[in-house]
Design a protein around this motif. Sequence first.
Motif, mmCIF file in Angstrom:
data_model
loop_
_atom_site.group_PDB
_atom_site.id
_atom_site.type_symbol
_atom_site.label_atom_id
_atom_site.label_comp_id
_atom_site.label_asym_id
_atom_site.label_seq_id
_atom_site.Cartn_x
_atom_site.Cartn_y
_atom_site.Cartn_z
ATOM 1 N N ASP A 118 18.320 -25.624 -77.775
ATOM 2 C CA ASP A 118 18.881 -24.406 -78.350
ATOM 3 C C ASP A 118 19.825 -24.674 -79.524
ATOM 4 O O ASP A 118 20.321 -23.731 -80.137
ATOM 5 C CB ASP A 118 19.611 -23.594 -77.274
ATOM 6 N N ILE A 122 15.934 -21.077 -84.428
ATOM 7 C CA ILE A 122 15.233 -20.273 -83.427
ATOM 8 C C ILE A 122 13.731 -20.519 -83.464
ATOM 9 O O ILE A 122 13.029 -20.358 -82.451
ATOM 10 C CB ILE A 122 15.536 -18.767 -83.635
ATOM 11 N N LYS A 162 21.610 -19.986 -77.526
ATOM 12 C CA LYS A 162 20.813 -18.896 -78.102
ATOM 13 C C LYS A 162 19.585 -18.675 -77.224
ATOM 14 O O LYS A 162 19.177 -19.561 -76.466
ATOM 15 C CB LYS A 162 20.414 -19.203 -79.550
#
Length: 281
Positions: A118, A122, A162
């Motif tokens: 993470d 992304i 995230k």
Amino acid sequence: MKFEGTATYVATDDLQLAVNAAVTLERPLLIKGEPGTGKTLLAEEVSASLGKRLIQWHIKSTTKAQQGLYEYDAVSRLRDSQLGDEKVHDISNYIKKGKMWEAFESEEQTVLLIDEVDKADIEFPNDLLVELDKMEFFVYETGETIKAKHRPIIIITSNNEKELPDAFLRRCFFHFINFPDRETMIKIIDVHYPEIQQNLVKEALEIFFDIRTIPGMKKKPSTSELIDWLKLLMADDIPDEILKDRDNSKAIPPLYGALLKNEQDVHMLERLAFMHRRENR
């Protein structure tokens, strides 16, 4: 062979089940949990327990998925061509193999750790979907397809910084490492310090879990920080009476720097101590 923990790593039944299920399903094992709960260490212990070589790919914020496969050094090739170096005629001299390529070409099954997935962009997990599914990738510069000789045991860790894409999550077996309860924590301490005085452990755990229950803590102390703190307490020969008979008006425990990692949490404990002093006047 099945993973059952090791002499230096206390694995709960749920964690053992998750590791063995991921191996059986031939899916990556996605491990989440608080920092300091042994996610990265798990891959090392699975490797040791099953007798398989460990390949570690530590992810940074700048890491790209392509780096795990290979990198083409066009700059070096251009420089060598200007110098008249003969090796420029073989483009494979400028292909740097990544960690996944290393795992794929291994003659024996390996354990591949993709650590803190993470941290990257992304799109990083999505960029690995095909490779994780098919266990192969194409090298455009040489025109060859690299296929895994043996499907590696893949362990992916995340600190939940995230959200990970759904398409990526579907391909993984997921396990969340719950924070150890008191009984499990005692077992972990025994593994690290088998000769430690149990009274010291008892009093230290009281303080440790008390601090973790304080609302508003920015960073609760973790297992690894407890282990460090106990090491300091033993090194300084601090008797358990000091912990047992501590003054609540002085809420900061001895050698607190091993437990508390930012000034906000230190100030919070100091405020609690101040409020306790006012109440007892």
